[in-house]
Write an enzyme that holds these catalytic residues in place. Structure first.
Site, PDB file in Angstrom:
ATOM      1  CG  HIS A  52      -1.715   1.292   1.308  1.00 19.75           C
ATOM      2  ND1 HIS A  52      -2.632   1.674   0.341  1.00 19.75           N
ATOM      3  CD2 HIS A  52      -1.686   2.292   2.214  1.00 19.75           C
ATOM      4  CE1 HIS A  52      -3.153   2.834   0.667  1.00 19.75           C
ATOM      5  NE2 HIS A  52      -2.600   3.231   1.795  1.00 19.75           N
ATOM      6  CB  CYS A  53       3.569   2.344   2.098  1.00 19.03           C
ATOM      7  SG  CYS A  53       2.514   2.313   3.564  1.00 19.03           S
ATOM      8  CB  ILE A  54       6.813   1.216  -1.651  1.00 17.35           C
ATOM      9  CG1 ILE A  54       7.246   0.747  -0.264  1.00 17.35           C
ATOM     10  CG2 ILE A  54       8.024   1.674  -2.446  1.00 17.35           C
ATOM     11  CD1 ILE A  54       7.913   1.779   0.590  1.00 17.35           C
ATOM     12  CB  ILE A  64       0.359   4.766  -2.587  1.00 22.55           C
ATOM     13  CG1 ILE A  64      -0.252   3.447  -3.072  1.00 22.55           C
ATOM     14  CG2 ILE A  64      -0.692   5.847  -2.427  1.00 22.55           C
ATOM     15  CD1 ILE A  64      -0.953   3.543  -4.391  1.00 22.55           C
ATOM     16  CG  ASP A  65       3.345   6.451   0.976  1.00 24.93           C
ATOM     17  OD1 ASP A  65       2.127   6.280   0.776  1.00 24.93           O
ATOM     18  OD2 ASP A  65       3.930   5.991   1.961  1.00 24.93           O
TER      19      ASP A  65
END
Length: 446
Positions: free
Chosen positions: A282-284, A286-287
């Site tokens: 979810h993070c890498i 998207i952020d």
């Protein structure tokens, strides 16, 4: 937005809330019971706090109430133990009024235009707002751009007539979950905590110090939001660098995985990052877009970050190019070839498929006419995804099954795979993870 600029030491609401956390008589609600919320709810219960999980998915509530799990890296015995200690779950947001603290752990994805999608965060605070009461704490843990908590949550809380730092407490404390990490967990990962006012920070520290070993106060919610983005963009940029190095090394006939292992023997000034088939989780992936979008609002172009994103987003296409070339070398076209993808999860030994490059690779191969199957011991059935649809179930790996395929693509290197069996019986193995160190006529590095 009304707020208190004092230390909050004289606030009766603050002292009452701190005492409830200290004595473990507080009731805490965790909103969103996914890969972040469920581990937090379990940890809160284990720390002796009454905990109620909120989620819009009735299936999750039913599973938890049975004392069972829907996340493979969280054992059913842990859920059952927490359930016996009082952990409960509900879809009824009206029960938010019963909570002393509400921790929001909902997704922050991207829109189709690759801009921040705060619909889950905003929808959650608006669903909770009618139930908020004086003396409560709300903490946002979702990853987001600097200013979100102040600009989106604070005004909606203030609209209910509360004064932040006096009779209501707003906190931002970014999640740092790493599914499947056996070394670090919710309790042992240091926790950044920030507040809308000094009193809010004090309340947040009082809550989180009950459940984690090390709380790290941060001076502002914006700084904490930016810190979370930096953690993940740091990885994205360095992975982009090594992915570009991989393409260069491949053209030169050099094994990039050997190069990284060799460089990693330097005891200072180098941190190893390994290339792969694309970013997942979810993070890498998207952020960087969250920061780039916010940076444009203040007139800054994040060219370096965006370039790394371009490199990483190109990796699934590059892998498919390697598959195409490998088949061509054996007088086969992609169209009509049987291709088996090994690993659907975004990383090894978990069942998390969020933003998985495997799904993107499968989509690209399907558009080229390949006949696809996949094998993943953690994902028995291809799950519902926003952008990808496959009516497939994981196949069992054995010699006869492997020999049926024209090409096997190793996307996620789960430890459960028998790599010797795969190499012995697959006609072609396109290895995107550097699992096969030795040269072999049927192994293609990608």
């Amino acid at each position: 937005m009304k707020s208190d600029s004092s230390t909050g030491a004289g606030s009766a609401h603050l002292q009452s809330l701190i005492e409830k956390f200290r004595s473990r008589t507080a009731t805490v609600g965790v909103v969103g019971l996914g890969y972040v919320g469920l581990p937090l709810a379990l940890r809160l219960t284990e720390a002796g706090l009454r905990t109620l999980g909120f989620d819009v998915d009735p299936a999750k509530i039913t599973t938890l109430r049975r004392g069972e799990t829907y996340i493979k890296t969280i054992g059913p015995e842990r859920v059952a133990t927490a359930r016996a200690k009082g952990l409960d779950a509900t879809t009824d947001y009206a029960r938010a009024i019963e909570m002393d603290a509400l921790v929001i752990c909902v997704p922050t994805p991207l829109t189709p235009a690759r801009e921040p999608d705060l619909s889950y965060v905003i929808g959650t605070i608006e669903a909770l707002a009618p139930q908020l009461r004086a003396g409560q704490l709300v903490s946002l843990e979702s990853t987001t751009y600097p200013g979100t908590t102040e600009e989106e949550l604070a005004p909606r809380i203030a609209a209910r007539g509360f004064t932040l730092g006096e009779d209501f407490f707003l906190v931002y404390s970014p999640e740092r979950e790493d599914p499947g990490n056996a070394k670090f967990n919710t309790q042992t990962i240091p926790k950044l905590v920030s507040g809308a006012t000094p009193a809010c920070l004090e309340a947040g520290i009082a809550l989180y110090s009950r459940v984690v070993d090390h709380v790290v106060p941060v001076s502002s919610m914006r700084a904490a939001e930016m810190a979370k983005l930096l953690e993940n963009i740091h990885r994205a940029v360095n992975i982009g660098l090594v992915n570009e190095m991989k393409v260069v090394a491949d053209r030169m006939g050099i094994d990039i995985h050997e190069v990284v292992r060799a460089a990693a023997t330097k005891p200072f000034g180098f941190t190893p990052y390994y290339p792969g088939p694309g970013l997942g989780g979810h993070c890498i992936p998207i952020d960087p877009f969250y920061l780039s979008w916010k940076a444009r609002q203040v007139g800054v172009d994040t060219r370096f970050i965006e370039l790394a994103g371009e490199v990483n987003r190109a990796m699934p296409e590059w892998v498919v190019g390697k598959v195409t070339h490998a088949l061509n070398e054996r007088s086969r076209a992609v169209k009509g070839s049987r291709v088996l993808v090994l690993g659907l999860a975004y990383k090894k030994n978990v069942d998390d498929v969020r933003e998985s490059p495997a799904a993107q690779i499968m989509e690209l191969l399907r558009t080229r006419g390949a006949q696809l199957d996949y094998a993943d011991p953690f994902v028995p059935k291809f799950p519902r995804m926003r952008e990808h649809r496959f009516e497939l179930e994981s196949v069992a790996l054995d010699a006869r099954m492997l020999e049926r395929y024209d090409c096997v693509v190793l996307v996620t290197d789960h430890d459960a795979f028998d790599y010797d069996l795969i190499q012995r019986h697959a006609r072609i193995v396109v290895d995107t993870r550097g699992r096969y160190r030795d040269e072999a006529p049927n192994v293609v590095r990608a």
